[in-house]
Write a protein that holds these residues in place. Structure first.
Motif, PDB file in Angstrom:
ATOM      1  N   VAL A 126      -9.212  -8.843 -37.426  1.00 26.74           N
ATOM      2  CA  VAL A 126      -7.778  -8.972 -37.726  1.00 26.74           C
ATOM      3  C   VAL A 126      -7.559  -9.266 -39.206  1.00 26.74           C
ATOM      4  CG1 VAL A 126      -7.547 -11.434 -37.129  1.00 26.74           C
ATOM      5  CG2 VAL A 126      -5.577  -9.956 -36.920  1.00 26.74           C
ATOM      6  N   ARG A 127      -8.416 -10.069 -39.794  1.00 21.12           N
ATOM      7  CA  ARG A 127      -8.219 -10.454 -41.197  1.00 21.12           C
ATOM      8  C   ARG A 127      -8.742  -9.399 -42.157  1.00 21.12           C
ATOM      9  NH1 ARG A 127     -12.023 -13.179 -43.998  1.00 21.12           N
ATOM     10  NH2 ARG A 127     -12.860 -14.238 -42.178  1.00 21.12           N
TER      11      ARG A 127
ATOM     12  N   ASN B 132      -6.747 -13.128 -52.664  1.00 24.21           N
ATOM     13  CA  ASN B 132      -7.637 -13.317 -51.504  1.00 24.21           C
ATOM     14  C   ASN B 132      -8.568 -12.137 -51.275  1.00 24.21           C
ATOM     15  OD1 ASN B 132      -7.084 -15.846 -50.557  1.00 24.21           O
ATOM     16  ND2 ASN B 132      -5.452 -15.173 -49.176  1.00 24.21           N
TER      17      ASN B 132
ATOM     18  N   ASN C 143       4.509  -4.783 -32.371  1.00 20.59           N
ATOM     19  CA  ASN C 143       3.542  -5.847 -32.592  1.00 20.59           C
ATOM     20  C   ASN C 143       2.852  -5.709 -33.928  1.00 20.59           C
ATOM     21  OD1 ASN C 143       3.669  -7.672 -30.408  1.00 20.59           O
ATOM     22  ND2 ASN C 143       2.827  -6.066 -29.084  1.00 20.59           N
TER      23      ASN C 143
ATOM     24  N   ASN D 213      -3.346  -1.933 -41.758  1.00 22.76           N
ATOM     25  CA  ASN D 213      -1.922  -2.244 -41.627  1.00 22.76           C
ATOM     26  C   ASN D 213      -1.224  -2.257 -42.983  1.00 22.76           C
ATOM     27  OD1 ASN D 213       0.296  -4.543 -41.515  1.00 22.76           O
ATOM     28  ND2 ASN D 213       0.113  -3.744 -39.453  1.00 22.76           N
ATOM     29  N   VAL D 214      -1.878  -2.850 -43.979  1.00 21.90           N
ATOM     30  CA  VAL D 214      -1.224  -3.034 -45.273  1.00 21.90           C
ATOM     31  C   VAL D 214      -1.677  -1.970 -46.278  1.00 21.90           C
ATOM     32  CG1 VAL D 214      -0.841  -4.630 -47.184  1.00 21.90           C
ATOM     33  CG2 VAL D 214      -0.952  -5.491 -44.849  1.00 21.90           C
TER      34      VAL D 214
ATOM     35  N   GLU E 164      -8.154  -4.872 -39.845  1.00 19.98           N
ATOM     36  CA  GLU E 164      -6.770  -4.576 -39.452  1.00 19.98           C
ATOM     37  C   GLU E 164      -5.809  -4.779 -40.623  1.00 19.98           C
ATOM     38  OE1 GLU E 164      -5.704  -6.510 -35.784  1.00 19.98           O
ATOM     39  OE2 GLU E 164      -6.886  -5.083 -34.609  1.00 19.98           O
ATOM     40  N   PHE E 165      -6.114  -5.755 -41.467  1.00 19.13           N
ATOM     41  CA  PHE E 165      -5.292  -5.923 -42.664  1.00 19.13           C
ATOM     42  C   PHE E 165      -5.363  -4.666 -43.524  1.00 19.13           C
ATOM     43  CE2 PHE E 165      -4.982  -6.843 -47.172  1.00 19.13           C
ATOM     44  CZ  PHE E 165      -3.741  -7.458 -47.256  1.00 19.13           C
TER      45      PHE E 165
ATOM     46  N   ARG F  41     -11.160 -10.118 -47.810  1.00 22.92           N
ATOM     47  CA  ARG F  41     -10.788  -8.789 -47.284  1.00 22.92           C
ATOM     48  C   ARG F  41     -11.920  -7.784 -47.448  1.00 22.92           C
ATOM     49  NH1 ARG F  41      -6.130 -10.703 -45.062  1.00 22.92           N
ATOM     50  NH2 ARG F  41      -4.517 -11.189 -46.563  1.00 22.92           N
TER      51      ARG F  41
ATOM     52  N   ARG G  23      -0.118  -7.881 -36.495  1.00 20.95           N
ATOM     53  CA  ARG G  23      -1.446  -8.413 -36.205  1.00 20.95           C
ATOM     54  C   ARG G  23      -1.369  -9.725 -35.443  1.00 20.95           C
ATOM     55  NH1 ARG G  23      -4.427  -9.466 -41.115  1.00 20.95           N
ATOM     56  NH2 ARG G  23      -2.387  -9.720 -42.067  1.00 20.95           N
ATOM     57  N   TYR G  24      -0.324 -10.518 -35.688  1.00 17.92           N
ATOM     58  CA  TYR G  24      -0.238 -11.834 -35.052  1.00 17.92           C
ATOM     59  C   TYR G  24       0.959 -11.972 -34.113  1.00 17.92           C
ATOM     60  CZ  TYR G  24      -3.929 -13.182 -38.312  1.00 17.92           C
ATOM     61  OH  TYR G  24      -5.114 -13.266 -39.005  1.00 17.92           O
TER      62      TYR G  24
ATOM     63  N   ILE H 114      -0.484  -1.547 -34.664  1.00 18.73           N
ATOM     64  CA  ILE H 114      -0.803  -2.430 -35.778  1.00 18.73           C
ATOM     65  C   ILE H 114      -1.576  -1.673 -36.855  1.00 18.73           C
ATOM     66  CG2 ILE H 114      -2.202  -4.450 -36.393  1.00 18.73           C
ATOM     67  CD1 ILE H 114      -1.482  -5.370 -33.401  1.00 18.73           C
TER      68      ILE H 114
ATOM     69  N   LYS I 280       2.230  -9.275 -42.358  1.00 20.51           N
ATOM     70  CA  LYS I 280       1.265  -8.557 -43.209  1.00 20.51           C
ATOM     71  C   LYS I 280       0.487  -9.509 -44.113  1.00 20.51           C
ATOM     72  CE  LYS I 280       3.372  -3.975 -43.502  1.00 20.51           C
ATOM     73  NZ  LYS I 280       3.030  -3.735 -42.122  1.00 20.51           N
TER      74      LYS I 280
ATOM     75  N   GLU J 209      -2.432 -14.364 -43.869  1.00 21.63           N
ATOM     76  CA  GLU J 209      -3.587 -15.116 -44.388  1.00 21.63           C
ATOM     77  C   GLU J 209      -3.341 -15.554 -45.824  1.00 21.63           C
ATOM     78  OE1 GLU J 209      -3.985 -11.953 -43.311  1.00 21.63           O
ATOM     79  OE2 GLU J 209      -5.091 -12.062 -41.414  1.00 21.63           O
ATOM     80  N   ASP J 210      -2.681 -14.693 -46.602  1.00 19.87           N
ATOM     81  CA  ASP J 210      -2.386 -15.061 -47.992  1.00 19.87           C
ATOM     82  C   ASP J 210      -1.461 -16.270 -48.020  1.00 19.87           C
ATOM     83  OD1 ASP J 210      -3.853 -12.879 -48.678  1.00 19.87           O
ATOM     84  OD2 ASP J 210      -2.141 -11.606 -49.159  1.00 19.87           O
TER      85      ASP J 210
END
Lengths: 195, 462
Positions: B382-383, B342, A35, B390-391, B386-387, B346, A37-38, B118, A116, A119-120
């Motif tokens: 999540v935005r 963006n 899984n 995760n990233v 978690e971003f 963040r 994030r979405y 995640i 990943k 949103e971008d």
């Protein structure tokens, strides 16, 4: 709670771009559920990451969608780096009929895991009017501007995973291709100067 | 002030924002994400409610101790640096209706432990190994206390312990005591790095961003019910009387393996200068805080200590290939500045401190746990949070690096590398050990004070 194995190897292994490769993919679109994030994360294949979104268009909207081809063409001509964030190779937009209905297919091939950079991507879509095209699709959430999860849900529900992907030069990223071409050009210039 | 900084300042002053900053409700918002009290000690208490009656009674008695932004932010001495937050399970026990619970975002409903895949908190960082009962659905609330010093912290601990005894059905799951580590003249963590150098400024708080920190960020990025960087508030959990002026925080308790870190530096640097350079390359700053982009070859403690200069840098033009600050260095991952898009969506507010005693120089690890226990505050887990996990933290392919994770904070198991760009040949260190381990974590919702009062009015079974 069990640890899920990553859908793709977590450590990158050297992949041989000289050897064409095909990958058959299970019906779900992934080998093992991981899984993001979405939702489920789809694997990177010899043909990179990608999606194929197919959705029925609202009756009478075909011309509006076709007209957007020109809009996007101009946006990219004015600002060639507009979509750089998405690390794209190719986008293909296709309209086709099944019976009385017209369907829109949006196929993208890119180097990043879509989850990943969701949103971008949504922000870019909004900026360059891609979402406006989506508004011509059946079931597209009316509140997409403020409701990223609903937008993502629509995309995921209309995503048709490949069951086979093939790469003539597998796993090579667009950046690597651009670097190689730059290097080639630099060498050619150097050789010219040495004449 | 350099010419460049003057230019920055002028351009900032000239920036005309057509929209007026939203006026923040300082009397209602908990102080936690707005003002940082001058605390040298803290205590986090993790609580479980056997029933709603007990939880509501506990909260009723505590509300007056909760510091608001206006209370703590004022110049008056105020020792009520208490913050309270709840997990989704906690809100349920307090009596929030199912229909309302369902309007909270999925990641908060699931809780941090369920999001391990995640976040990348796998292996030794996995919730199966977490301490203090935080991965359990019995975790319902947190009470965060910041105090001027250890004596004041102890007084408050006693007072809360006495109060808890009077509250039937409320129990302490676990607690963590925190203390700043000396010297106290600058904030730093156990590895010795100057900390808290880069923090977003919230629009409407009147705080002036330091050069390089960017313009103030819309308050809706941190508090529910306000316009954010995309536009008006949207998608708030219901009822608004519960969500307005609230924030989400992600809590992480991160053990720092100071002995392993020092051993690593010794293994990769013969002289102390070489060792300091390796440490700086992993972090992106020297221990003094001086950023590698501005001080690539040797430390500049004056630069590190100067808030007008120590955050005033970017990457895209100054250091695109990472010859100063490696692309995979901790600060370049956690805040890629002008090399990511963006960025205003963040941003996060960090709070927290160090726990455990400092490890004296010359001593290998002593078996005592020490580290950072911190909170990341935002409007969307999540935005934002978690971003980042995760990233930025755990994506091996971030910046096309291929096989790296954050060298300080990422989940490391000896299979990832760090590349240090260098002319003519780069240096690659393979098989980084883990310098940190996540020992616990959780997602909390920090309601506004009116929402806390609303929670006390609920009843069971509605």
């Amino acid at each position: 709670m069990a640890t899920l194995a990553p859908a793709t190897p977590s450590t990158s292994t050297k992949r041989d771009w000289t050897k064409p490769q095909a990958m058959a993919i299970p019906k779900e679109g992934y080998f093992q559920l991981q899984n993001g994030r979405y939702g489920a994360v789809y694997p990177r294949t010899p043909a990179c990451h990608g999606f194929t979104i197919i959705a029925r268009i609202k009756p009478g909207r075909e011309d509006a969608i076709r007209a957007y081809g020109k809009t996007i063409e101009k946006a990219i001509a004015d600002l060639p780096d507009a979509l750089a964030t998405l690390k794209l190779h190719y986008l293909r937009w296709v309209l086709f009929d099944i019976g009385k209905d017209t369907y829109f297919m949006y196929q993208g091939i890119f180097d990043t895991d879509f989850d990943k950079y969701t949103e971008d991507a949504v922000a870019l879509f909004a900026k360059y009017g891609v979402n406006t095209v989506f508004e011509n699709l059946d079931g597209f959430p009316e509140d997409w501007k403020t409701n990223v999860p609903a937008f993502v849900k629509f995309v995921r529900e209309h995503q048709c995973p490949s069951f086979l992907e093939y790469g003539e030069y597998p796993y090579v990223t667009a950046d690597e291709i651009k670097k190689a071409l730059k290097l080639k050009a630099a060498f050619a210039d150097m050789l010219d100067l040495m004449q | 002030m350099s010419a460049l900084q003057q230019l920055h300042r002028i351009s900032r002053d000239l920036t005309i924002r057509t929209d007026q900053p939203a006026s923040l409700d300082f009397d209602d918002i908990q102080h936690f994400l707005i003002s940082r009290p001058p605390a040298r000690a803290a205590r986090y208490e993790f609580l479980t409610f056997a029933n709603g009656t007990g939880g509501r009674a506990w909260l009723t008695g505590l509300i007056d101790k909760v510091g608001t932004a206006s209370g703590v932010g004022s110049s008056l001495p105020d020792s009520r640096w208490v913050t309270v937050g709840f997990t989704w399970d906690g809100l349920r026990v307090l009596g929030v209706a199912e229909a309302s619970l369902a309007t909270f975002p999925e990641e908060f409903r699931q809780g941090m432990a369920a999001r391990a895949g995640i976040l990348g908190t796998t292996g030794a960082n996995h919730p199966d190994h977490w301490v203090g009962g935080l991965a359990s659905t019995n975790l319902h609330a947190i009470a965060i206390l910041f105090a001027r010093d250890v004596a004041e912290r102890e007084r408050c601990r006693q007072e809360h312990a006495t109060y808890l005894k009077q509250c039937d059905g409320v129990e302490l799951l676990s607690a963590l005591d925190l203390e700043a580590i000396p010297p106290f003249d600058y904030a730093h963590e156990h590895f010795g790095f100057h900390d808290r150098l880069s923090q977003p400024v919230i629009e409407g708080t009147g705080v002036e961003p330091t050069p390089g920190s960017g313009p103030p960020i819309k308050s809706g990025e941190f508090f529910l019910g306000y316009p954010d960087e995309e536009g008006p508030a949207a998608g708030m959990p219901q009822p608004e009387s519960l969500s307005r002026n609230g924030s989400y925080v992600a809590y992480l308790r991160m053990q720092e393996h100071v002995g392993a870190f020092r051993d690593f530096l010794r293994a990769h640097g013969e002289t102390s200068e070489q060792q300091e350079l390796i440490a700086a390359k992993l972090m992106g700053r020297w221990r003094s805080g001086a950023p590698l982009v501005l001080a690539p070859d040797k430390d500049d403690p004056k630069l590190g200590a100067d808030p007008q200069r120590n955050n005033d840098f970017s990457y895209a033009n100054t250091d695109p290939y990472g010859y100063g600050c490696p692309l995979g260095a901790h600060i370049r991952r956690m805040n890629p500045r002008d090399t990511a898009v963006n960025m205003n969506r963040r941003k996060m507010i960090r709070r927290g401190g160090t726990y455990g005693p400092p490890l004296p120089e010359g001593i290998s690890d002593d078996g005592i746990e020490r580290g950072i226990a911190a909170f990341v505050g935002c409007a969307s887990l999540v935005r934002q949070f978690e971003f980042a996990m995760n990233v930025w933290t755990n994506d091996p392919n971030f910046h096309e690096l291929g096989n790296e994770r954050d060298p300080i904070f990422g989940t490391q198991d000896g299979t990832f590398d760090i590349t240090i760009p260098k002319r003519p040949i780069r240096k690659k260190i393979k098989g980084l050990p883990a310098f940190t381990t996540i020992r616990a974590g959780a997602y909390f919702f920090l309601p506004g004070v009116k929402a806390l009062r609303y929670l006390t009015t609920l009843s069971d079974g509605l």
